[in-house]
Design a protein around this motif. Structure first.
Motif, PDB file in Angstrom:
ATOM      1  N   HIS A  68       0.857  -1.184   0.000  1.00  0.00           N
ATOM      2  CA  HIS A  68       0.000   0.000   0.000  1.00  0.00           C
ATOM      3  C   HIS A  68       0.897   1.239   0.000  1.00  0.00           C
ATOM      4  CE1 HIS A  68      -3.570  -2.339   0.908  1.00  0.00           C
ATOM      5  NE2 HIS A  68      -2.861  -2.985   1.817  1.00  0.00           N
ATOM      6  N   PRO A  69       0.854   2.062  -1.053  1.00  0.00           N
ATOM      7  CA  PRO A  69       1.682   3.274  -1.059  1.00  0.00           C
ATOM      8  C   PRO A  69       1.062   4.361  -0.186  1.00  0.00           C
ATOM      9  CG  PRO A  69       0.379   3.171  -3.058  1.00  0.00           C
ATOM     10  CD  PRO A  69       0.104   1.904  -2.297  1.00  0.00           C
ATOM     11  N   LEU A  70       1.897   5.076   0.528  1.00  0.00           N
ATOM     12  CA  LEU A  70       1.498   6.235   1.312  1.00  0.00           C
ATOM     13  C   LEU A  70       2.523   7.332   1.084  1.00  0.00           C
ATOM     14  CD1 LEU A  70       0.581   3.673   3.347  1.00  0.00           C
ATOM     15  CD2 LEU A  70      -0.115   5.611   4.678  1.00  0.00           C
ATOM     16  N   LEU A  71       2.106   8.564   1.294  1.00  0.00           N
ATOM     17  CA  LEU A  71       3.005   9.710   1.182  1.00  0.00           C
ATOM     18  C   LEU A  71       2.978  10.469   2.494  1.00  0.00           C
ATOM     19  CD1 LEU A  71       4.847  11.637  -0.435  1.00  0.00           C
ATOM     20  CD2 LEU A  71       2.767  12.746  -1.282  1.00  0.00           C
ATOM     21  N   ASP A  72       4.131  10.599   3.137  1.00  0.00           N
ATOM     22  CA  ASP A  72       4.252  11.314   4.406  1.00  0.00           C
ATOM     23  C   ASP A  72       4.764  12.721   4.115  1.00  0.00           C
ATOM     24  OD1 ASP A  72       4.949  12.382   6.873  1.00  0.00           O
ATOM     25  OD2 ASP A  72       5.945  10.562   7.575  1.00  0.00           O
ATOM     26  N   LEU A  73       3.908  13.709   4.353  1.00  0.00           N
ATOM     27  CA  LEU A  73       4.269  15.118   4.096  1.00  0.00           C
ATOM     28  C   LEU A  73       4.527  15.888   5.388  1.00  0.00           C
ATOM     29  CD1 LEU A  73       1.899  16.219   1.185  1.00  0.00           C
ATOM     30  CD2 LEU A  73       4.261  15.432   1.080  1.00  0.00           C
ATOM     31  N   THR A  74       4.875  15.189   6.457  1.00  0.00           N
ATOM     32  CA  THR A  74       5.097  15.828   7.747  1.00  0.00           C
ATOM     33  C   THR A  74       6.101  16.972   7.665  1.00  0.00           C
ATOM     34  OG1 THR A  74       4.646  13.709   8.820  1.00  0.00           O
ATOM     35  CG2 THR A  74       5.733  15.374  10.151  1.00  0.00           C
ATOM     36  N   GLU A  75       7.143  16.804   6.864  1.00  0.00           N
ATOM     37  CA  GLU A  75       8.214  17.802   6.794  1.00  0.00           C
ATOM     38  C   GLU A  75       8.338  18.414   5.395  1.00  0.00           C
ATOM     39  OE1 GLU A  75      11.887  16.697   8.825  1.00  0.00           O
ATOM     40  OE2 GLU A  75      10.841  14.881   9.493  1.00  0.00           O
ATOM     41  N   MET A  76       7.214  18.526   4.692  1.00  0.00           N
ATOM     42  CA  MET A  76       7.228  19.000   3.309  1.00  0.00           C
ATOM     43  C   MET A  76       6.520  20.351   3.190  1.00  0.00           C
ATOM     44  SD  MET A  76       7.848  18.620   0.094  1.00  0.00           S
ATOM     45  CE  MET A  76       8.114  16.952  -0.357  1.00  0.00           C
ATOM     46  N   TYR A  77       7.072  21.198   2.348  1.00  0.00           N
ATOM     47  CA  TYR A  77       6.455  22.463   1.984  1.00  0.00           C
ATOM     48  C   TYR A  77       6.105  22.416   0.508  1.00  0.00           C
ATOM     49  CZ  TYR A  77       8.113  24.330   6.398  1.00  0.00           C
ATOM     50  OH  TYR A  77       8.343  24.542   7.720  1.00  0.00           O
ATOM     51  N   ALA A  90       1.206  12.571 -10.568  1.00  0.00           N
ATOM     52  CA  ALA A  90       1.710  11.303 -10.040  1.00  0.00           C
ATOM     53  C   ALA A  90       0.593  10.369  -9.601  1.00  0.00           C
ATOM     54  CB  ALA A  90       2.659  11.570  -8.875  1.00  0.00           C
ATOM     55  N   THR A  91      -0.521  10.918  -9.177  1.00  0.00           N
ATOM     56  CA  THR A  91      -1.610  10.082  -8.661  1.00  0.00           C
ATOM     57  C   THR A  91      -2.718   9.855  -9.685  1.00  0.00           C
ATOM     58  OG1 THR A  91      -2.707  12.015  -7.688  1.00  0.00           O
ATOM     59  CG2 THR A  91      -1.184  10.773  -6.265  1.00  0.00           C
ATOM     60  N   GLY A  92      -2.500  10.294 -10.902  1.00  0.00           N
ATOM     61  CA  GLY A  92      -3.519  10.144 -11.945  1.00  0.00           C
ATOM     62  C   GLY A  92      -3.942   8.705 -12.175  1.00  0.00           C
ATOM     63  N   VAL A  93      -2.989   7.772 -12.142  1.00  0.00           N
ATOM     64  CA  VAL A  93      -3.311   6.363 -12.366  1.00  0.00           C
ATOM     65  C   VAL A  93      -4.206   5.838 -11.243  1.00  0.00           C
ATOM     66  CG1 VAL A  93      -1.233   5.428 -11.239  1.00  0.00           C
ATOM     67  CG2 VAL A  93      -2.355   4.133 -13.055  1.00  0.00           C
ATOM     68  N   LEU A  94      -3.985   6.309 -10.030  1.00  0.00           N
ATOM     69  CA  LEU A  94      -4.842   5.898  -8.914  1.00  0.00           C
ATOM     70  C   LEU A  94      -6.249   6.459  -9.090  1.00  0.00           C
ATOM     71  CD1 LEU A  94      -2.424   6.381  -5.885  1.00  0.00           C
ATOM     72  CD2 LEU A  94      -3.134   4.229  -6.932  1.00  0.00           C
ATOM     73  N   ALA A  95      -6.336   7.725  -9.426  1.00  0.00           N
ATOM     74  CA  ALA A  95      -7.649   8.354  -9.615  1.00  0.00           C
ATOM     75  C   ALA A  95      -8.422   7.659 -10.718  1.00  0.00           C
ATOM     76  CB  ALA A  95      -7.472   9.836  -9.937  1.00  0.00           C
ATOM     77  N   PHE A  96      -7.729   7.285 -11.797  1.00  0.00           N
ATOM     78  CA  PHE A  96      -8.377   6.614 -12.921  1.00  0.00           C
ATOM     79  C   PHE A  96      -8.984   5.280 -12.501  1.00  0.00           C
ATOM     80  CE2 PHE A  96      -8.310   3.943 -16.765  1.00  0.00           C
ATOM     81  CZ  PHE A  96      -9.137   4.727 -17.579  1.00  0.00           C
ATOM     82  N   SER A  97      -8.330   4.598 -11.551  1.00  0.00           N
ATOM     83  CA  SER A  97      -8.830   3.302 -11.092  1.00  0.00           C
ATOM     84  C   SER A  97      -9.742   3.421  -9.876  1.00  0.00           C
ATOM     85  CB  SER A  97      -7.657   2.369 -10.771  1.00  0.00           C
ATOM     86  OG  SER A  97      -6.938   2.855  -9.652  1.00  0.00           O
ATOM     87  N   GLY A  98     -10.097   4.649  -9.498  1.00  0.00           N
ATOM     88  CA  GLY A  98     -11.019   4.853  -8.386  1.00  0.00           C
ATOM     89  C   GLY A  98     -10.355   4.762  -7.019  1.00  0.00           C
ATOM     90  N   ARG A  99      -9.031   4.844  -6.990  1.00  0.00           N
ATOM     91  CA  ARG A  99      -8.312   4.794  -5.720  1.00  0.00           C
ATOM     92  C   ARG A  99      -7.694   6.156  -5.435  1.00  0.00           C
ATOM     93  NH1 ARG A  99      -3.940   0.491  -5.961  1.00  0.00           N
ATOM     94  NH2 ARG A  99      -3.574   1.401  -7.998  1.00  0.00           N
ATOM     95  N   ALA A 100      -7.147   6.282  -4.240  1.00  0.00           N
ATOM     96  CA  ALA A 100      -6.481   7.530  -3.866  1.00  0.00           C
ATOM     97  C   ALA A 100      -5.265   7.214  -3.014  1.00  0.00           C
ATOM     98  CB  ALA A 100      -7.436   8.440  -3.096  1.00  0.00           C
ATOM     99  N   LEU A 101      -4.238   8.039  -3.140  1.00  0.00           N
ATOM    100  CA  LEU A 101      -3.029   7.902  -2.344  1.00  0.00           C
ATOM    101  C   LEU A 101      -3.262   8.536  -0.978  1.00  0.00           C
ATOM    102  CD1 LEU A 101       0.067   7.223  -2.246  1.00  0.00           C
ATOM    103  CD2 LEU A 101       0.427   9.610  -2.944  1.00  0.00           C
ATOM    104  N   PRO A 102      -3.086   7.755   0.093  1.00  0.00           N
ATOM    105  CA  PRO A 102      -3.171   8.378   1.420  1.00  0.00           C
ATOM    106  C   PRO A 102      -1.982   9.314   1.628  1.00  0.00           C
ATOM    107  CG  PRO A 102      -3.417   5.976   1.567  1.00  0.00           C
ATOM    108  CD  PRO A 102      -2.942   6.305   0.181  1.00  0.00           C
ATOM    109  N   ALA A 129      -2.531   6.687  11.803  1.00  0.00           N
ATOM    110  CA  ALA A 129      -3.604   5.793  12.242  1.00  0.00           C
ATOM    111  C   ALA A 129      -4.850   5.966  11.381  1.00  0.00           C
ATOM    112  CB  ALA A 129      -3.931   6.038  13.718  1.00  0.00           C
ATOM    113  N   SER A 130      -5.183   7.193  11.045  1.00  0.00           N
ATOM    114  CA  SER A 130      -6.338   7.467  10.186  1.00  0.00           C
ATOM    115  C   SER A 130      -6.144   6.862   8.795  1.00  0.00           C
ATOM    116  CB  SER A 130      -6.555   8.977  10.087  1.00  0.00           C
ATOM    117  OG  SER A 130      -7.492   9.293   9.092  1.00  0.00           O
ATOM    118  N   ALA A 131      -4.949   7.002   8.256  1.00  0.00           N
ATOM    119  CA  ALA A 131      -4.656   6.438   6.931  1.00  0.00           C
ATOM    120  C   ALA A 131      -4.736   4.916   6.970  1.00  0.00           C
ATOM    121  CB  ALA A 131      -3.269   6.888   6.462  1.00  0.00           C
ATOM    122  N   LEU A 132      -4.207   4.307   8.018  1.00  0.00           N
ATOM    123  CA  LEU A 132      -4.259   2.844   8.134  1.00  0.00           C
ATOM    124  C   LEU A 132      -5.683   2.346   8.308  1.00  0.00           C
ATOM    125  CD1 LEU A 132      -1.105   2.223  10.350  1.00  0.00           C
ATOM    126  CD2 LEU A 132      -1.356   1.835   7.891  1.00  0.00           C
TER     127      LEU A 132
END
Length: 167
Positions: A68-77, A90-102, A129-132
């Motif tokens: 399961h891919p996840l993206l942690d943006l805790t320290e990102m601007y 980057a997430t277009g393929v997920l959106a096309f298949s009805g999924r979303a990147l947490p 925890a919410s993402a999981l």
């Protein structure tokens, strides 16, 4: 980038923080193996394309590995609109298949930018925890669909139609 080294995007003196990307694989009892891309620094117009490419590769690799891919943006601007568009690309393929990147724990400005943009391939979570929990619920729904003999997430009528249309 996988090893936490600075990306090809160089930091400018007194400018944005350099972009650092690191992948961490973890086994979680509730969902199985997750692949977390931890992003640190600033995504701006100078490195948005690189960030998009690395994120797309991360998603593709996780899919192939059954993670399961996840993206942690805790320290990102996210410094500009190009940064938000890079996530959308980057997430277009997920959106096309009805999924979303947490996307986990974005800073307030990034969270607001992502919610305003309404990217279909991104789902913002305040905590890991919410993402999981969301991944666990999705896994349970997929298991229920498989038990019912339908494709995961598909309406039964659509599946029946597709199966009849085959050879």
């Amino acid at each position: 980038m996988e090893n936490g080294q600075p990306s090809r995007a160089h930091a400018h003196p007194r400018g944005p923080a350099p972009l650092l990307l690191q992948t961490v694989h973890e086994r979680r009892p509730e969902v199985g193996v997750i692949s977390v891309l931890k992003a640190r620094g600033t995504v701006d117009a100078s490195n948005a394309m690189e960030f998009s490419e690395v994120l797309a590769e991360h998603i593709a690799h996780a899919d192939k590995a059954g993670e399961h891919p996840l993206l942690d943006l805790t320290e990102m601007y996210l410094a500009c609109a190009a940064a938000v568009r890079s996530l959308d690309r980057a997430t277009g393929v997920l959106a096309f298949s009805g999924r979303a990147l947490p996307v986990v724990q974005p800073r307030p400005h990034a969270r607001d930018a992502l919610r305003t943009a309404g990217l279909p391939g991104v789902r913002v979570h305040a905590t890991m925890a919410s993402a999981l929990n969301a991944l666990e619920a999705r896994r349970d729904a997929v298991d229920a669909d498989l038990d019912a003999g339908t494709e995961p997430g598909a309406a039964p009528d659509v599946v029946t139609t597709r199966r009849r249309a085959g050879p």
